[in-house]
Design a protein around this motif. Structure first.
Motif, short mmCIF file in Angstrom:
data_model
loop_
_atom_site.label_atom_id
_atom_site.label_comp_id
_atom_site.label_asym_id
_atom_site.label_seq_id
_atom_site.Cartn_x
_atom_site.Cartn_y
_atom_site.Cartn_z
N LYS A 111 0.83 -1.21 0.00
CA LYS A 111 0.00 0.00 0.00
C LYS A 111 0.87 1.26 0.00
O LYS A 111 0.49 2.28 -0.57
CB LYS A 111 -0.96 -0.01 1.19
CG LYS A 111 -2.10 -1.01 1.01
CD LYS A 111 -3.02 -1.04 2.21
CE LYS A 111 -4.12 -2.08 2.05
NZ LYS A 111 -4.78 -2.39 3.34
N ALA A 112 2.05 1.18 0.65
CA ALA A 112 2.97 2.33 0.62
C ALA A 112 3.45 2.56 -0.81
O ALA A 112 3.58 3.70 -1.26
CB ALA A 112 4.15 2.10 1.56
N ILE A 113 3.70 1.46 -1.53
CA ILE A 113 4.13 1.58 -2.94
C ILE A 113 3.02 2.23 -3.78
O ILE A 113 3.28 3.16 -4.54
CB ILE A 113 4.50 0.18 -3.49
CG1 ILE A 113 5.85 -0.26 -2.91
CG2 ILE A 113 4.53 0.17 -5.01
CD1 ILE A 113 6.24 -1.70 -3.21
N GLY A 132 0.63 4.17 -2.72
CA GLY A 132 0.49 5.57 -2.29
C GLY A 132 1.59 6.45 -2.86
O GLY A 132 1.35 7.60 -3.22
N THR A 133 2.80 5.90 -2.95
CA THR A 133 3.92 6.67 -3.49
C THR A 133 3.73 6.93 -4.98
O THR A 133 3.99 8.03 -5.47
CB THR A 133 5.25 5.94 -3.25
OG1 THR A 133 5.31 5.56 -1.89
CG2 THR A 133 6.43 6.82 -3.58
N ALA A 134 3.27 5.90 -5.69
CA ALA A 134 3.01 6.07 -7.12
C ALA A 134 1.97 7.17 -7.33
O ALA A 134 2.13 8.04 -8.18
CB ALA A 134 2.53 4.76 -7.73
N ARG A 135 0.92 7.14 -6.52
CA ARG A 135 -0.13 8.15 -6.62
C ARG A 135 0.44 9.54 -6.30
O ARG A 135 0.16 10.52 -6.99
CB ARG A 135 -1.26 7.80 -5.65
CG ARG A 135 -2.61 8.32 -6.10
CD ARG A 135 -3.71 7.81 -5.18
NE ARG A 135 -3.79 6.36 -5.14
CZ ARG A 135 -3.99 5.64 -4.04
NH1 ARG A 135 -4.14 6.23 -2.87
NH2 ARG A 135 -4.05 4.33 -4.10
N PHE A 136 1.27 9.61 -5.26
CA PHE A 136 1.89 10.87 -4.84
C PHE A 136 2.74 11.47 -5.97
O PHE A 136 2.61 12.64 -6.30
CB PHE A 136 2.77 10.61 -3.60
CG PHE A 136 3.73 11.71 -3.25
CD1 PHE A 136 3.29 12.86 -2.61
CD2 PHE A 136 5.08 11.59 -3.55
CE1 PHE A 136 4.18 13.87 -2.26
CE2 PHE A 136 5.98 12.60 -3.21
CZ PHE A 136 5.53 13.74 -2.57
N ILE A 137 3.58 10.64 -6.57
CA ILE A 137 4.48 11.19 -7.59
C ILE A 137 3.69 11.60 -8.84
O ILE A 137 3.95 12.64 -9.44
CB ILE A 137 5.61 10.19 -7.93
CG1 ILE A 137 6.45 9.99 -6.66
CG2 ILE A 137 6.48 10.72 -9.05
CD1 ILE A 137 7.61 9.09 -6.84
N GLN A 169 0.75 12.68 -8.86
CA GLN A 169 0.07 13.93 -8.51
C GLN A 169 1.02 15.13 -8.58
O GLN A 169 0.66 16.17 -9.11
CB GLN A 169 -0.51 13.80 -7.10
CG GLN A 169 -1.38 14.98 -6.66
CD GLN A 169 -2.65 15.08 -7.48
OE1 GLN A 169 -3.32 14.09 -7.71
NE2 GLN A 169 -2.97 16.28 -7.94
N ILE A 170 2.26 14.96 -8.06
CA ILE A 170 3.15 16.14 -8.11
C ILE A 170 3.59 16.42 -9.54
O ILE A 170 3.80 17.57 -9.90
CB ILE A 170 4.36 16.07 -7.13
CG1 ILE A 170 5.23 14.84 -7.34
CG2 ILE A 170 3.92 16.15 -5.68
CD1 ILE A 170 6.51 14.89 -6.52
N ILE A 171 3.68 15.38 -10.37
CA ILE A 171 3.98 15.62 -11.79
C ILE A 171 2.84 16.44 -12.41
O ILE A 171 3.05 17.45 -13.07
CB ILE A 171 4.16 14.29 -12.56
CG1 ILE A 171 5.45 13.60 -12.09
CG2 ILE A 171 4.21 14.53 -14.06
CD1 ILE A 171 5.64 12.21 -12.66
N ILE A 191 3.20 5.79 -18.69
CA ILE A 191 3.78 5.81 -17.33
C ILE A 191 2.66 5.63 -16.31
O ILE A 191 2.78 4.85 -15.36
CB ILE A 191 4.52 7.15 -17.08
CG1 ILE A 191 5.75 7.23 -17.99
CG2 ILE A 191 4.92 7.28 -15.61
CD1 ILE A 191 6.38 8.61 -18.07
N THR A 212 1.52 1.99 -16.11
CA THR A 212 2.47 1.08 -15.44
C THR A 212 2.16 0.99 -13.95
O THR A 212 2.38 -0.03 -13.32
CB THR A 212 3.92 1.60 -15.61
OG1 THR A 212 4.13 1.85 -16.99
CG2 THR A 212 4.93 0.60 -15.10
N THR A 213 1.69 2.10 -13.39
CA THR A 213 1.48 2.12 -11.95
C THR A 213 -0.01 2.22 -11.59
O THR A 213 -0.34 2.61 -10.48
CB THR A 213 2.23 3.31 -11.32
OG1 THR A 213 1.77 4.51 -11.97
CG2 THR A 213 3.72 3.19 -11.50
#
Lengths: 343, 343
Positions: free
Chosen positions: A240-242, A244-249, A251-253, A277, A280-281
């Motif tokens: 779930k951390a993975i 969440g991180t994919a979603r976070f990045i 979003q910042i992109i 991209i 992929t996630t």
């Protein structure tokens, strides 16, 4: 090859509309053979109106009403005592009775696992089934298990997960001897608590078994090993951390590119690349985890997914059935066991 | 305000050159006041030649040679018995003796934590210190702890981490009552093993304490709560999984954009934006974790970082010292305890 799927229509956060809608998408996307048939279990007044909206699903479906319904708050102990007549219990039993080839549910993981274990039984030598997931990595996809079926694990549990994960990857990707890593807080031999220490000592002594040693959290996405083994508590949190991180990045992109005209133009110019991209996630495209270690095929979908996610869980159920997962797993475990006597 | 820093020059994967180089960068980047002074501990023949290469550091430094050196394979038990005279032990002791305001090491976490705990002692009511990290999220940064100091945690340990994390965030960001989440495999109350269950029951009964309840792995980067509490095993794996995912996504962006002329042009047009995104997830810029719960300031740097990473760990040590972390933490813990009697 025809395919008979049992389906819990009530599971998941959004109920029958998403589940039946997902079945419809699976047919439209040709994830299933056209002569597939469906056994659908649930509460009549909720399921039948939805079914009527999807004629392609309806004409292949046979519906069974159940009064008892497993909910997101049903405890595993309740499920085992009262849940056999439920939507979920009957869906699982239909596979045991050979009326279906596999079952899919987006329902309560604990209840689903408990009922599957008691109705389907585990493979010889396997104490507890595990939930694996294939994650994309910088190399080929890696299999991570357990994702939450077993919150506290003994060394024996971890060893069994390692053997099952190895067998699954070997079978799915036709790799003769997939590498297996044990998730830990460091790669040095002296790291970790007693269960991972003992599991590592045993795994490295199994002949014809490609045990890599300890891996760390960052090794999951680096694709260091073909299989990553851990307890269900850490595995659930890591996966779930993975996500969440994919979603976070992403979003910042999005935020950064959309905040200037140059950024917007960059995005528009390479929209297809950014879409690739994104895909992929996209966790929906990786949805659907088989309960590994049972004598039949039971696939768990994320509860919070949409119809697209369900269609991918259904695709996984078909692939596992078509590829004769259980037979292959049993053979591999028995052959590893003959040499190592570890189960 | 002047600042006196004790430094273990031998810790980390790359030894004195990276450690002393990091000190030099910290001065160049004005992370430290210009009248800072350094107590440096290590093996003479390895440290002095490096020190000679950095005159700005050298003229502020006083060097102490130690025969005993803590290595990456030194066990915590050895460190406690034999390590007091080591590079690391003497660096820590210099803070206890008030010859330095804080200590920084990139060395062996287990040995560093064991020595710090025995030499610096813990705050009243705190059984075990924890390692926290600030991670960037979609909202403001969140504090996650423990990151690996305590692999197996009781409910009491988790409660103490929650109180310390809350106090640290309240102090650092001047938030009156930061929200605290307990990391679990699901947000429903019945989820999780006995320690998280018991910790949650206690935390929700503490008056004037903003306990959010359970959070999941994806909540870390979503910034759902100001503080995320977990055991060191899961926390270490989650944080490294986050780092690995950031690296993975940056790599697939790079690979995809560089594989076509349109992608390359997109990148060049918005190079500054991509650099900003890269920096948000550069672990070196977030390097440096204070051991939370000790009576003095000890900061741990990643072992695998470079001079830039070290300079940020040094910056953290200065900030914690300048902001009077220990006094503030002690005050807040005592005030929470007076109401709740939980320590």
């Amino acid at each position: 090859m025809s395919f008979r799927l049992a389906l819990d229509a009530m599971g998941g956060d959004f109920g029958p509309s998403v589940v039946i809608g997902g079945l419809d998408q699976a047919l439209k996307n040709a994830f299933l053979p056209s002569d597939s048939s469906f056994l659908i279990f649930g509460f009549e007044s909720e399921v039948l109106p939805v079914l009527a909206q999807y004629p392609t699903v309806q004409k292949r479906a046979s519906f069974t009403h159940t009064d008892v319904i497993v909910t997101n708050t049903s405890k595993p102990s309740w499920a085992v005592r009262q849940g056999r007549k439920s939507n979920l219990g009957q869906a699982i039993q239909s596979v045991v009775d050979d009326n279906a080839d596999a079952v899919v549910s987006a329902g309560n993981t604990g209840a689903y696992m408990a009922l599957s274990k008691i109705l389907m039984k585990t493979l010889p030598g396997i104490e507890r089934p595990a939930i694996p997931a294939l994650v994309p990595t910088l190399k080929k996809p890696s299999l991570v298990l357990d994702l939450g079926a077993n919150l506290e694990c003994s060394a024996e549990n971890l060893i069994q997960f390692a053997l099952m994960g190895e067998a699954l990857v070997s079978h799915l990707f036709d790799i003769p001897s997939p590498s297996v890593g044990l998730l830990n807080v460091g790669s040095e031999e002296l790291k970790g608590h007693a269960a991972v220490q003992l599991a590592a000592q045993n795994l490295k002594n199994i002949p014809q078994f490609n045990f890599y040693g300890f891996v760390e959290g960052n090794d999951i996405m680096a694709g260091t090993t073909d299989v990553v083994v851990t307890d269900g508590f850490s595995g659930n949190i890591a996966l779930k951390a993975i996500e969440g991180t994919a979603r976070f990045i992403k979003q910042i992109i999005r935020d950064n590119l959309s905040s200037s005209w140059r950024g917007k133009l960059s995005y528009l110019m390479s929209k297809d690349i950014f879409q690739k991209i994104h895909n992929t996630t996209d966790p929906r495209l990786h949805n659907g985890a088989v309960f590994l270690g049972l004598r039949h095929i039971a696939v768990k979908s994320h509860g919070g997914t949409d119809a697209l996610g369900i269609s991918h869980a259904v695709r996984v159920a078909y692939q596992m059935s078509q590829k004769k997962l259980i037979e292959s797993l049993e053979k591999r475990l028995s052959s590893l066991n003959q040499v190592g006597e570890i189960l």
